[in-house]
Design an enzyme around this catalytic site. Sequence first.
Site, mmCIF file in Angstrom:
data_model
loop_
_atom_site.group_PDB
_atom_site.id
_atom_site.type_symbol
_atom_site.label_atom_id
_atom_site.label_comp_id
_atom_site.label_asym_id
_atom_site.label_seq_id
_atom_site.Cartn_x
_atom_site.Cartn_y
_atom_site.Cartn_z
ATOM 1 N N GLY A 138 2.940 1.396 -3.172
ATOM 2 C CA GLY A 138 2.011 1.517 -4.299
ATOM 3 C C GLY A 138 1.518 2.939 -4.461
ATOM 4 N N ASN A 175 -13.117 -0.675 14.250
ATOM 5 C CA ASN A 175 -12.828 -1.775 15.175
ATOM 6 C C ASN A 175 -13.345 -1.481 16.574
ATOM 7 O OD1 ASN A 175 -11.604 -3.711 13.605
ATOM 8 N ND2 ASN A 175 -9.639 -3.616 14.638
ATOM 9 N N TYR A 188 0.833 -1.209 0.000
ATOM 10 C CA TYR A 188 0.000 0.000 0.000
ATOM 11 C C TYR A 188 0.864 1.254 0.000
ATOM 12 C CZ TYR A 188 -3.723 3.229 1.403
ATOM 13 O OH TYR A 188 -4.632 4.267 1.456
#
Length: 323
Positions: free
Chosen positions: A156, A198, A153
């Site tokens: 990228g 979460n 990530y």
Amino acid sequence: MQATTSVSHPRRILVTGGAGFIGSFLIERLLARGDEVLCVDNYFTGTRKNIAHLLDHPMLEVMRHDVTFPLYVEVDQIFNLACPASPVHYQFDPVQTTKTSVHGAINMLGLAKRTKAKFFQASTSEVYGDPVVHPQTESYWGNVNPIGLRACYDEGKRCAETLCFDYHRQHKVRIKVARIFNTYGPRMHPNDGRVVSNFIVQALKGDPITLFGDGSQTRSFCYVDDLVDAFLMFMENTPDEFVGPMNLGNPGEFTIRQLAELVVELTGSKSKIEYRPLPQDDPKQRKPDISLAKGMIGWEPKVPLRDGLSRTIDYFRHVVAKG
């Protein structure tokens, strides 16, 4: 300065990742001001539920498509938001994550080159890695592990920024590069592993709240409405020669333990905090310097964390109730 809220004639705007959390809010705003919108998503992390209330809108077209493959359409603007953005999702298939950032940017920039469309790249604060400069300014080059678990990530997105600037320099593509810091709000995926979703889901279920590390690591949380304001202001209210990168986030800094305690308070939960080992390369601190955004577009976040969390909790109450 405020974002443009209406247009004199409909513009054709492509939003990749449009069925995702942030993309769906952006599409709402674009439709509200009168644009024609093409929503493109492969539904890996996005869902039609996020745009279900918009599907009958006469100015919206929805296409299932993976941006790692070329797309041949006619558009005036492109918002490139396609990429899983949470560790749970982007580490599930790290090769595909890198392809989405890199091949996706190549394909969408190529489309912008052909159609002469203005191009918005949703980059990330993850380009700063585990920063040794605090707060992070756009001039900081970052501290990224190029072979770690998060690199698919982080690197990228760094490569996507490189491609944007090279297409701008070599092919004169009009670009805007935004580095997005932690963003939260309704429509977040309940199982995406991000700290806000979460904690809220765990608190609403009465489960232990899992806190990684000792809870002293910091993050800065921006409510999604504030972020979308910034997207539109950056695209509409800056000259073409100003391309960024621009930090977009809330400079209010909180420890993860403070966030957990606030979520417990706002949900009225009896959940207890459980400590777990800190994941590899997890940043110890994260706070944007938004001086550039303030100076260039007159933007700064308006929604305090307590208010934004309350709105997000209300959304997740319905999600958890439905199972």
